[in-house]
Design a protein around this motif. Structure first.
Motif, PDB file in Angstrom:
ATOM      1  N   ASP A 363       0.837  -1.201   0.000  1.00  0.00           N
ATOM      2  CA  ASP A 363       0.000   0.000   0.000  1.00  0.00           C
ATOM      3  C   ASP A 363       0.872   1.252   0.000  1.00  0.00           C
ATOM      4  O   ASP A 363       1.050   1.887   1.038  1.00  0.00           O
ATOM      5  CB  ASP A 363      -0.937  -0.028   1.231  1.00  0.00           C
ATOM      6  N   LYS A 364       1.440   1.578  -1.141  1.00  0.00           N
ATOM      7  CA  LYS A 364       2.250   2.786  -1.206  1.00  0.00           C
ATOM      8  C   LYS A 364       2.116   3.426  -2.598  1.00  0.00           C
ATOM      9  O   LYS A 364       1.742   2.744  -3.565  1.00  0.00           O
ATOM     10  CB  LYS A 364       3.711   2.482  -0.877  1.00  0.00           C
ATOM     11  N   PRO A 365       2.398   4.718  -2.676  1.00  0.00           N
ATOM     12  CA  PRO A 365       2.231   5.411  -3.958  1.00  0.00           C
ATOM     13  C   PRO A 365       3.089   4.776  -5.048  1.00  0.00           C
ATOM     14  O   PRO A 365       4.173   4.254  -4.772  1.00  0.00           O
ATOM     15  CB  PRO A 365       2.698   6.844  -3.668  1.00  0.00           C
ATOM     16  N   GLY A 366       2.570   4.793  -6.287  1.00  0.00           N
ATOM     17  CA  GLY A 366       3.355   4.303  -7.413  1.00  0.00           C
ATOM     18  C   GLY A 366       3.103   2.866  -7.774  1.00  0.00           C
ATOM     19  O   GLY A 366       3.488   2.418  -8.850  1.00  0.00           O
ATOM     20  N   VAL A 367       2.450   2.099  -6.874  1.00  0.00           N
ATOM     21  CA  VAL A 367       2.241   0.679  -7.156  1.00  0.00           C
ATOM     22  C   VAL A 367       1.306   0.500  -8.349  1.00  0.00           C
ATOM     23  O   VAL A 367       1.571  -0.309  -9.242  1.00  0.00           O
ATOM     24  CB  VAL A 367       1.705  -0.058  -5.906  1.00  0.00           C
ATOM     25  N   LEU A 368       0.222   1.286  -8.347  1.00  0.00           N
ATOM     26  CA  LEU A 368      -0.725   1.172  -9.456  1.00  0.00           C
ATOM     27  C   LEU A 368      -0.035   1.502 -10.789  1.00  0.00           C
ATOM     28  O   LEU A 368      -0.198   0.782 -11.775  1.00  0.00           O
ATOM     29  CB  LEU A 368      -1.932   2.096  -9.220  1.00  0.00           C
ATOM     30  N   ALA A 369       0.765   2.568 -10.772  1.00  0.00           N
ATOM     31  CA  ALA A 369       1.468   2.973 -12.003  1.00  0.00           C
ATOM     32  C   ALA A 369       2.388   1.859 -12.484  1.00  0.00           C
ATOM     33  O   ALA A 369       2.448   1.541 -13.678  1.00  0.00           O
ATOM     34  CB  ALA A 369       2.272   4.248 -11.747  1.00  0.00           C
ATOM     35  N   GLN A 370       3.076   1.229 -11.513  1.00  0.00           N
ATOM     36  CA  GLN A 370       3.994   0.140 -11.843  1.00  0.00           C
ATOM     37  C   GLN A 370       3.250  -1.044 -12.483  1.00  0.00           C
ATOM     38  O   GLN A 370       3.686  -1.584 -13.505  1.00  0.00           O
ATOM     39  CB  GLN A 370       4.666  -0.302 -10.541  1.00  0.00           C
TER      40      GLN A 370
END
Lengths: 433, 433
Positions: A363-370
């Motif tokens: 649960d941290k920023p950037g995971v979805l983008a990755q």
């Protein structure tokens, strides 16, 4: 007194007197006048071959019961053999013997037909006999006759349906009660919807045999059992069903036979899939079956009814029996194998479909983008994403647009390799949208 | 190159080249290889008879077009005549001429079959020819072949369905937009779903012809057109639809053919009825058709698909054409008339059904009791009552339990006679519960 065109009785040998066979025997005996009127001659039960004579004697006169199936078939005066033993042997040998002795055959044996259908058709053809098997797919639902005969002037592009009652019962129970797979299977067994060994049903073997038969008939081209991609329902969890429900979908075990867009190849597969709750197949409850057929001219047709059970299956057998008897009487022939199209069967990797993927991610920023980059790198377009966090962990649910199955599985493999992805909780096909 | 069993081409005469005929011609010409493979011999379009040759020449080669239908049929080398002219004459004379010249006939002519089917069957029988007419009922949906052949070993007790696309389109629009009958009919006309003179559809004549055909086949007994009770949809109001909706129901024009409980008589009727929104027929939208068939052994079956349109109807015609051609080639015969059961057809008064009745009544104590007494006096049991008052007037909506139609109409007559009843706002059948 019913008048018939001929007084020569047509003689029928019944092989097997279990759940379906005993109903066939009962109906032949109690509805003899109707059958005679519809065929144009009396239809006589010449003998019933069984393994355990005691049980058969409850439904048929003892003098008709024999344990010598081969002798009954070879007795020389049989017009139609009704084979309801199931399985490969001795059914195959008995069917071929029937043809060799000039009899036509009515069977419900999907396993034999899926594995060895073309050779049986060839034997029937060689001896000028008929081979009918409406009861082999979707029980009482008239499906094969419409496909083989009513749509004989059309071009079928897709057959999509629920063709296994046991698994539909289990999934329906999971859906309506929130039960897990094991609990729902236990209920199905207790109610007689699942056999003691449910493997053939729950692992999708039964549905795959039906898919092979359906694809062959629909596309006028042979599709063998090992060309049908097969996945069962044993790994479906209550949480999969809940997740589907949360997105307005339900889970069904589907048999899907498709012609490619260019019309030059076909695919056949059996697997669980999420379908929208608004789709007509979503409301097929308990052990019912339903099949959609899409054809160039006819458009979208649906056939619905009981997919199994003694009396419903016997109804399909008797319809075929009347046809086989009428042909014997009038000199006509039922449809033989129609496999002239000789279309190649493409593997699952080339099927174009959609996935619903649940990922456990950091649960941290950037995971979805990755993750989104991984999809893009494999040429898979994303339809919807739903993200929900809980204690530093997050669940990412992705539904894709249509892409080749190979690209979808490669995407999932690549996602598994990401540090930020802790696990792939579930992958499921999405159909019917 | 497709291999066929015979090189003798089967020659087909097409009578009529309108919406359906032009599609039949197109498919015969473009799918000639597939048809040849499925029949076992080339299928050749020998000629197309039309009234206005200019229009036909857009779809078929000019040298095939003729205005001399009688001459084409009588040319002596025609194997199958496809009659798509419709109406009684000259279709009847041409069909009989086809039989007399040794041809089999495929037709979509429900009016002729409902009015004069038995004589056509007799002519076919006399000349050893086939008469196929799948396209006459429910367009592309394989329905007659399943009833005539797949269910030949079963006992059909009930056929209930939506068999007219035009009226279903109108009722669906009224339901979804709140429009009145006139407005919805205008939309149906604008979109080509209703003809310039919509009488045959909206007054239920078309559905009644189909009900007569369906009942005859389902019950193996003749049912003539004048034995079918018929009511159309022209008097359905937006308020009827709203009232149905308020009780969880919708309004559909149904064709209902039933065998009596003792099995010794039958009824056939066409009328609008309220059905529950949860009933599968409630979700049949636009111009689609759907038919339920209930049989002793098979249980409940449903068939769904496009009920009209050029290409869908052509699909049904071509399926029959393949069957007729195969029989010509192999020496077989399709099913003839099966009317051995000779069951009497009971009048509407003896049909057991339910009513939804809206009454405008005086808003004062005792009115409900007074009305309830009238129901009781006629032996009609009440299921639900809903009363709503407005300015000294009240509306009383009663849904009855099942009772003979004669008792229900007598009840309504008696209610009209009450001082406290100002009027009967609407009466509608309730089905499917």
């Amino acid at each position: 007194m019913v008048r018939t065109r001929s007084s020569r009785p047509l003689r029928v040998a019944l092989l097997g007197c279990g759940v379906v066979g005993s109903q066939v025997a009962r109906l032949m005996l109690t509805q003899a006048d109707d059958l005679a009127a519809r065929v144009g001659a009396p239809v006589e039960l010449a003998g019933v071959a069984v393994r355990r004579p005691d049980r058969a004697r409850e439904t048929v006169p003892p003098e008709l019961v024999t344990t010598d199936a081969a002798g009954l078939v070879a007795s020389g005066d049989i017009d139609v053999v009704v084979e309801l033993i199931g399985g490969i042997e001795p059914a195959r040998t008995l069917i071929d013997s029937a043809f060799a002795h000039g009899a036509s055959v009515v069977t419900a044996n999907k396993a034999l037909l899926a594995q060895d259908g073309p050779a049986r058709y060839a034997e029937a053809e060689r001896h000028g006999a008929d081979l009918y098997f409406e009861a082999a797919v979707a029980g009482a639902i008239p499906l094969l006759r419409p496909l083989r005969e009513s749509l004989a002037g059309d071009r079928v592009n897709r057959v999509l349906g629920i063709v296994n009652g046991t698994t539909n019962f289990i999934l329906d129970r999971m859906e309506s009660t929130g039960a897990g797979y094991g609990e729902a299977l236990a209920e199905a067994s207790a109610l007689g919807y699942a056999e003691a060994d449910p493997t053939a049903d729950v692992e999708g073997f039964d549905a795959a045999a039906k898919a092979a038969i359906l694809a062959g008939i629909a596309f006028h081209s042979r599709v063998s059992l090992d060309e049908v991609h097969r996945e069962g329902i044993t790994e479906i969890t209550a949480s999969d069903i809940a997740s589907a429900r949360a997105m307005g979908r339900t889970v069904k075990l589907l048999a899907i036979c498709e012609r490619s867009q260019d019309g030059r190849s076909v695919t056949a597969r059996v697997h669980p899939a999420m379908i929208p709750l608004s789709h007509p197949l979503a409301s097929v409850r308990e052990a019912y079956n339903a099949v959609f057929v899409e054809a160039d001219s006819a458009g979208q047709l649906m056939f619905y009814g009981p997919g199994a059970g003694g009396a419903p299956t016997a109804s399909a057998v008797l319809g075929d029996l009347v046809a086989a008897c009428r042909n014997k009487l009038n000199g006509g022939r039922g449809p033989g194998e129609s496999a002239y199209a000789r279309l190649p069967v493409r593997p699952m990797g080339e099927v174009v479909t959609r996935y619903h993927i649940s990922l456990d991610v950091m649960d941290k920023p950037g995971v979805l983008a990755q993750c989104a980059t991984v999809f893009a790198d494999h040429g898979v377009s994303i339809d919807t994403v739903r993200q929900s966090g809980k204690d530093g962990e997050a669940e990412l649910v992705v539904v894709t647009h249509r892409a080749p199955d190979a690209a979808l599985s490669a995407t999932v493999e690549a996602l598994r390799g990401l540090d930020t992805v802790h696990g792939v909780a579930s992958i499921m096909y999405v159909e019917g949208e």
